[in-house]
Design a protein around this motif. Structure first.
Motif, short mmCIF file in Angstrom:
data_model
loop_
_atom_site.label_atom_id
_atom_site.label_comp_id
_atom_site.label_asym_id
_atom_site.label_seq_id
_atom_site.Cartn_x
_atom_site.Cartn_y
_atom_site.Cartn_z
N GLY A 71 0.73 -1.32 0.21
CA GLY A 71 0.12 -0.03 -0.07
C GLY A 71 0.94 1.41 0.06
N THR A 72 1.95 1.17 -0.10
CA THR A 72 3.00 2.37 -0.13
C THR A 72 3.81 2.65 -1.60
OG1 THR A 72 3.43 1.99 2.24
CG2 THR A 72 4.84 3.37 0.98
N SER A 73 3.67 3.70 -2.11
CA SER A 73 4.17 4.16 -3.27
C SER A 73 5.70 3.93 -3.30
CB SER A 73 3.87 5.18 -4.00
OG SER A 73 4.47 5.48 -5.22
N MET A 74 6.56 3.32 -4.13
CA MET A 74 7.74 3.25 -4.16
C MET A 74 8.49 3.91 -5.15
SD MET A 74 8.96 1.04 -1.63
CE MET A 74 7.42 1.61 -0.64
N ILE A 75 7.71 4.88 -5.85
CA ILE A 75 8.11 5.74 -6.81
C ILE A 75 7.44 7.26 -6.36
CG2 ILE A 75 6.12 5.64 -8.24
CD1 ILE A 75 7.54 6.19 -10.60
N HIS A 76 8.49 8.31 -6.75
CA HIS A 76 8.15 9.47 -6.63
C HIS A 76 8.65 10.40 -7.61
CE1 HIS A 76 12.16 9.61 -4.58
NE2 HIS A 76 12.29 10.83 -5.03
N LEU A 77 8.22 11.65 -7.71
CA LEU A 77 8.63 12.62 -8.71
C LEU A 77 9.24 13.80 -8.17
CD1 LEU A 77 5.08 13.02 -10.60
CD2 LEU A 77 6.75 11.41 -11.08
N GLU A 78 10.51 14.10 -8.64
CA GLU A 78 11.26 15.05 -8.47
C GLU A 78 11.04 16.20 -9.22
OE1 GLU A 78 13.20 15.51 -5.93
OE2 GLU A 78 13.92 13.64 -5.09
N PHE A 79 11.04 17.45 -8.79
CA PHE A 79 10.91 18.68 -9.59
C PHE A 79 12.46 19.20 -9.98
CE2 PHE A 79 6.76 18.50 -7.59
CZ PHE A 79 5.94 18.99 -8.49
N ILE A 80 12.51 19.50 -11.09
CA ILE A 80 13.53 20.25 -11.85
C ILE A 80 13.63 21.72 -11.79
CG2 ILE A 80 15.00 20.50 -13.80
CD1 ILE A 80 14.37 17.52 -14.57
N GLU A 81 14.50 22.28 -11.17
CA GLU A 81 14.42 23.86 -10.88
C GLU A 81 13.04 24.34 -10.66
OE1 GLU A 81 16.93 26.21 -11.52
OE2 GLU A 81 18.34 24.53 -11.36
N ARG A 82 12.36 23.70 -9.39
CA ARG A 82 11.05 24.03 -9.10
C ARG A 82 10.70 25.53 -9.01
NH1 ARG A 82 8.21 20.55 -4.49
NH2 ARG A 82 6.11 21.05 -4.88
N GLY A 83 11.58 26.32 -8.85
CA GLY A 83 11.34 27.71 -8.78
C GLY A 83 10.85 28.43 -10.10
N ARG A 84 11.68 27.72 -11.28
CA ARG A 84 11.62 28.12 -12.63
C ARG A 84 10.47 27.36 -13.39
NH1 ARG A 84 17.92 29.50 -13.92
NH2 ARG A 84 18.22 30.67 -12.07
N SER A 85 10.43 26.01 -13.06
CA SER A 85 9.62 25.27 -14.12
C SER A 85 8.92 24.23 -13.19
CB SER A 85 10.72 24.40 -14.89
OG SER A 85 10.26 23.35 -15.54
N VAL A 86 7.77 23.59 -14.05
CA VAL A 86 7.13 22.36 -13.58
C VAL A 86 7.34 21.43 -14.02
CG1 VAL A 86 5.04 24.13 -13.23
CG2 VAL A 86 5.31 22.75 -15.28
N GLN A 87 8.68 21.07 -14.60
CA GLN A 87 9.00 19.77 -15.14
C GLN A 87 9.13 18.86 -14.22
OE1 GLN A 87 9.56 18.87 -18.63
NE2 GLN A 87 9.64 16.84 -17.41
N THR A 88 8.85 17.81 -13.99
CA THR A 88 9.12 16.64 -13.29
C THR A 88 9.81 15.44 -13.75
OG1 THR A 88 6.93 15.73 -13.74
CG2 THR A 88 7.13 17.22 -11.83
N VAL A 89 10.29 14.60 -13.11
CA VAL A 89 10.97 13.36 -13.50
C VAL A 89 10.71 12.23 -12.47
CG1 VAL A 89 13.02 14.22 -14.68
CG2 VAL A 89 13.09 13.79 -12.25
N PRO A 90 10.26 11.16 -13.02
CA PRO A 90 10.25 9.97 -12.05
C PRO A 90 11.30 9.30 -11.68
CG PRO A 90 9.64 9.19 -14.48
CD PRO A 90 10.01 10.88 -14.64
#
Length: 225
Positions: free
Chosen positions: A34-53
């Motif tokens: 029941g626990t997710s083993m994947i997460h998303l990281e934000f790249i340059e969160r202050g400048r972009s909404v781009q994420t990577v798994p």
């Protein structure tokens, strides 16, 4: 049963749209409790909404297992690095600090390290991991090398990463532009961290250019109904 060798896991970070469908699907895997083993990281969160798994890269020589004082982390014969074994794990966190990809996590309530095991109950019988079954943009892809080459002719898979003087080879591949794939010594991760992403502002054509004239010209002007 071992994971079939011809099936590989590919991550194409540029295709991630941040929908978090993979995070939700991961909780449904029987081995993740029941626990997710994947997460998303934000790249340059202050400048972009781009994420990577972010998933376990399943290193050929897993540092997490090498630093485990209790010998609780095992790598199966098909190259999948498993979560810590409950009877042995002492929740010391050495694996968390050692992993160059920032994947393992110690769960204080259970006193155990858990991480992505590529949905081993599924992939060991030839099924896709849960995250890859729901990813709408195919940023997470599980299949053969021939399939990914056909789908992404402008990209190439890479599984060698350099952290300073250390080179790590992984079972999971990252898709990168084909022009950058010729470096046999792998991707310099340490060097990439020092770079700033280039501008992603949309480019517009200048008045009078070929592209501009193409927009202004009606392609159907000679057609009459």
């Amino acid at each position: 049963m071992a994971k079939p060798d011809h099936l590989q896991f590919f991550i194409d970070p540029g295709r991630c749209i941040g929908c978090q469908a993979c995070v939700q699907a991961c909780t449904e895997c029987d081995t993740h409790r029941g626990t997710s083993m994947i997460h998303l990281e934000f790249i340059e969160r202050g400048r972009s909404v781009q994420t990577v798994p972010v998933v376990c890269m399943h290193c050929e020589q897993p540092t997490c297992a090498e630093v485990c004082p209790a010998d609780a982390i095992k790598r199966t014969g098909d190259g999948i690095v498993q979560s810590a074994r409950k009877p042995r794990c002492i929740a010391c966190g050495n694996c968390v600090l050692a992993c160059p990809f920032g994947v393992p996590e110690v769960y204080e309530d259970r006193q155990i390290m858990m991480k992505c095991d590529m949905c081993y109950d599924r992939t060991s019988v030839g099924k896709k991991p849960m995250c890859a079954t729901v990813c709408p943009s195919q940023a997470l892809f599980f299949g053969t090398l021939e399939q990914i080459e056909q789908l992404r002719p402008r990209s190439a898979p890479l599984n060698r990463f350099r952290f300073g003087a250390q080179t790590i080879t992984t079972r999971v591949h990252i898709m990168i532009p084909r022009g950058d794939a010729g470096r046999g010594d792998g991707l310099d991760v340490s060097g990439a961290l020092q770079k700033h992403p280039g501008s992603r502002a949309p480019r517009t054509s200048q008045p009078g250019t070929v592209a501009d004239r193409a927009v202004e010209q009606d392609p159907f002007e000679e057609i009459s109904l």
